[in-house]
Design an enzyme around this catalytic site. Structure first.
Site, PDB file in Angstrom:
ATOM      1  N   ASN A 104      -4.057  12.902   0.257  1.00 16.48           N
ATOM      2  CA  ASN A 104      -3.374  13.144   1.531  1.00 16.48           C
ATOM      3  C   ASN A 104      -3.329  14.634   1.823  1.00 16.48           C
ATOM      4  O   ASN A 104      -2.266  15.247   1.863  1.00 16.48           O
ATOM      5  CB  ASN A 104      -1.944  12.605   1.471  1.00 16.48           C
ATOM      6  N   SER A 130      -5.593   4.539   3.509  1.00 14.94           N
ATOM      7  CA  SER A 130      -4.270   3.935   3.610  1.00 14.94           C
ATOM      8  C   SER A 130      -4.265   2.521   3.062  1.00 14.94           C
ATOM      9  O   SER A 130      -5.228   1.782   3.230  1.00 14.94           O
ATOM     10  CB  SER A 130      -3.793   3.905   5.061  1.00 14.94           C
ATOM     11  N   LYS A 185      -5.090  10.346   9.529  1.00 13.49           N
ATOM     12  CA  LYS A 185      -4.279   9.736   8.471  1.00 13.49           C
ATOM     13  C   LYS A 185      -2.839  10.249   8.526  1.00 13.49           C
ATOM     14  O   LYS A 185      -1.879   9.499   8.381  1.00 13.49           O
ATOM     15  CB  LYS A 185      -4.891  10.023   7.092  1.00 13.49           C
ATOM     16  N   HIS A 188      -1.173   8.567  11.343  1.00 19.12           N
ATOM     17  CA  HIS A 188      -0.909   7.184  10.915  1.00 19.12           C
ATOM     18  C   HIS A 188       0.410   7.140  10.143  1.00 19.12           C
ATOM     19  O   HIS A 188       1.266   6.292  10.394  1.00 19.12           O
ATOM     20  CB  HIS A 188      -2.070   6.684  10.042  1.00 19.12           C
ATOM     21  N   ASN A 189       0.566   8.051   9.224  1.00 21.89           N
ATOM     22  CA  ASN A 189       1.790   8.051   8.424  1.00 21.89           C
ATOM     23  C   ASN A 189       3.012   8.383   9.274  1.00 21.89           C
ATOM     24  O   ASN A 189       4.093   7.840   9.055  1.00 21.89           O
ATOM     25  CB  ASN A 189       1.672   9.050   7.272  1.00 21.89           C
ATOM     26  N   GLU A 192       3.904   5.370  10.996  1.00 18.52           N
ATOM     27  CA  GLU A 192       4.516   4.486   9.988  1.00 18.52           C
ATOM     28  C   GLU A 192       6.007   4.833   9.817  1.00 18.52           C
ATOM     29  O   GLU A 192       6.857   3.939   9.738  1.00 18.52           O
ATOM     30  CB  GLU A 192       3.740   4.669   8.680  1.00 18.52           C
ATOM     31  N   TYR A 193       6.323   6.103   9.779  1.00 17.68           N
ATOM     32  CA  TYR A 193       7.726   6.527   9.682  1.00 17.68           C
ATOM     33  C   TYR A 193       8.525   5.951  10.853  1.00 17.68           C
ATOM     34  O   TYR A 193       9.623   5.429  10.685  1.00 17.68           O
ATOM     35  CB  TYR A 193       7.835   8.061   9.749  1.00 17.68           C
ATOM     36  N   LYS A 263       7.723  12.159   2.125  1.00 21.67           N
ATOM     37  CA  LYS A 263       6.673  13.012   1.581  1.00 21.67           C
ATOM     38  C   LYS A 263       6.149  13.882   2.706  1.00 21.67           C
ATOM     39  O   LYS A 263       6.676  13.883   3.806  1.00 21.67           O
ATOM     40  CB  LYS A 263       5.577  12.127   0.984  1.00 21.67           C
TER      41      LYS A 263
END
Ligand code: 2AM
Length: 479
Positions: A104, A130, A185, A188-189, A192-193, A263
């Site tokens: 990442n 992912s 990516k 994307h995260n 997601e959060y 993170k």
């Protein structure tokens, strides 16, 4: 002399190990390497039967085991370890070889590494992967950046090991040059959060306002998962909520400390959004919500603060309220994704990546954490209008929000009057209302800025830049 392995993996902690096994299970000969040699041998001992592995003990042997052009995947912790491993291998490689970083990484690091290695004739492919441990093994969603040429050599292999969407399409595409893959990516995260925070807020409302137990809420999520909210995150939410702690017999969610961790990627998404001037309030609120939860000191010191205590609804009212929460969750989710895709579009524009947004949505349909039926809709929206300025400009999404918005407002208002914190519901609704507002108070803000700092303003009725002589006779001058 070149070796026989079509791919090599260095860094054999759980993600690297599972990715190596995935390549081997798909028929590729995989060279293995790890700083601590024991890990390499453990992998072969435990899983050697799954395919062809070539265990190596030194960087030189590892490189020698790879066929040319070499494809070498680095799966170490993002940051200094990645640079250390690149420094170790790059001198051993030749023109046309490909280094793939599956960690990442921050996309700016990826841009730097790509530039440095390009000078040496080495392709550097920063790749988002992912799907966690299971995805790495069974098929992740893969977001590779880097040169077209590197994708020609690597793409078919990635397509083979990737997740497949329901229509059988591989969940991988060449995202764009240099840092594009890691940028996507990262976003994307970030999405997601936001998705997780929205689900958390829905849960809290069902618990505190509707008065449902975790087991009952699990059932509600299971029902939602058969409809338009069908997604991995909704599915696992039901699993987590129905889990009972073995040692106490209590719902698992009631014995877990309510302090969430974060993170780098969620934080980066917000930091970069600020740099790019993209409003990603849903993602920002999600990151801040985790931060608030982690401030045990502040929460402790705030126990004396008063507010309404939630009055539980009756059974009939509760069921109707649950339906309204589903509407609110769906509407907020559309806005969260709208914001995330805006950030990708802005990044693509800034760095000249030419990212196909519809394609990005389509490769998130399988393997990754935010996989969802809903992503098909995003793909169709961008296919219908590739230059769609915002997902909310899509007629279908606009209509769905129009239908949901009465309940969205009721739920958010209920949360406010009952003192249940729902920062992401509120932020997404405010974003929606800001976009549709005829006039925003930004005009007043401009006036204030001009007053105290002579920052000037534009007028609605004619071209030009203006300043009002606030300290004098308040005449307007063109500047
Ligand atoms: P190790 O097994 O020798 O610790 C996740 O930490 C993976 O990254 C592990 O495989 C680890 O190797 C590897 N790793 C971490 N830092 C590294 C470094 N500086 N150089 C090489 N490998 C590293």
């Amino acid at each position: 002399m070149s070796g026989t392995a079509q791919i090599g993996v260095t860094g054999l902690a759980v993600m690297g190990r599972n990715l190596a096994r995935n390549f081997a299970r798909n028929g590729y000969t995989v060279a293995l390497h790890n700083r601590t040699v024991a890990r390499t041998h453990e992998l072969v001992e435990e899983f050697g039967g799954e395919g062809h592995f070539i265990a190596t003990e030194s960087a030189r042997d590892f490189v020698a085991a790879l066929e040319r052009p070499r494809r070498l995947v680095i799966m170490v912790k993002a940051g200094e370890a990645t640079d250390a491993v690149i420094a170790e291998f790059a001198p051993l490689l030749e023109t046309g070889d490909v280094i793939i970083d599956g960690g990442n990484a921050h996309f700016e690091d990826t841009r730097r590494r790509e530039r440095e290695l390009r000078e040496q004739g080495i392709h550097f492919v920063g790749t988002g992967i992912s799907g966690g441990e299971e995805g790495a093994l069974e098929g992740p969603s893969i977001m590779p950046g880097g040169s077209e040429e590197s994708y020609d050599s690597l793409g078919p292999m990635l397509e083979k090991i990737s997740a497949k969407a329901e229509d059988g399409a591989p969940c991988v595409t060449h995202i764009g040059p240099d840092g594009a893959g890691h940028f996507v990516k990262m976003t994307h995260n970030g999405i997601e959060y936001a998705d997780m925070q929205l689900i958390g807020e829905a849960y809290q409302l069902l618990r505190d306002v509707a008065g449902y137990s975790p087991a009952q809420i699990a059932d509600i999520f299971r029902t939602w998962n058969t409809g338009r909210l069908d997604s991995y995150l909704i599915e696992i939410t039901a699993e987590v909520l129905s889990h009972v702690d073995a040692s106490t017999g209590k719902p698992f969610v009631d014995v877990v400390l309510d302090q969430a961790e974060q993170k780098g990627t969620g934080r980066w998404t917000v930091q970069i959004a600020l740099d790019l001037g993209v409003p990603v309030s849903a993602i920002a609120e999600a990151v801040f919500a985790r931060s608030v939860s982690g401030h045990a000191d502040l929460r402790d010191a705030s126990r004396h603060l008063t507010g309404p205590t939630a009055r539980r609804l009756g059974a009939d009212e509760a069921a109707a309220f649950a339906d309204q929460v589903e509407q609110a969750l769906y509407a907020s989710k559309i806005v969260a994704y709208t914001q995330g895709f805006h950030e990708i579009a802005a990044g693509s524009e800034r760095y000249d990546w030419n990212i196909d947004l519809g394609k990005v949505a389509s490769i998130w349909r399988g393997g990754c954490i935010i996989r969802a039926a809903f992503l098909d809709r995003i793909t169709s929206a961008y296919e219908a209008r590739p230059r769609l300025p915002s997902l909310l400009a899509d007629k279908g999404f606009a209509e769905e929000i129009a239908a949901a918005q009465g309940d969205w407002r009721t739920v958010t208002a209920t949360a406010v009057t009952r003192g249940v914190p729902t920062p992401a519901f509120a932020a997404t609704l405010a974003y929606y209302d800001s976009l549709r507002a005829d006039r925003l108070p930004a005009a007043l803000t401009q006036g204030q800025r001009d007053y105290f700092g002579a920052h000037t303003y534009h007028r609605t009725d004619r071209e030009g830049t203006f300043h009002t002589l606030w300290g004098g006779d308040r005449t307007e001058v063109e500047s």
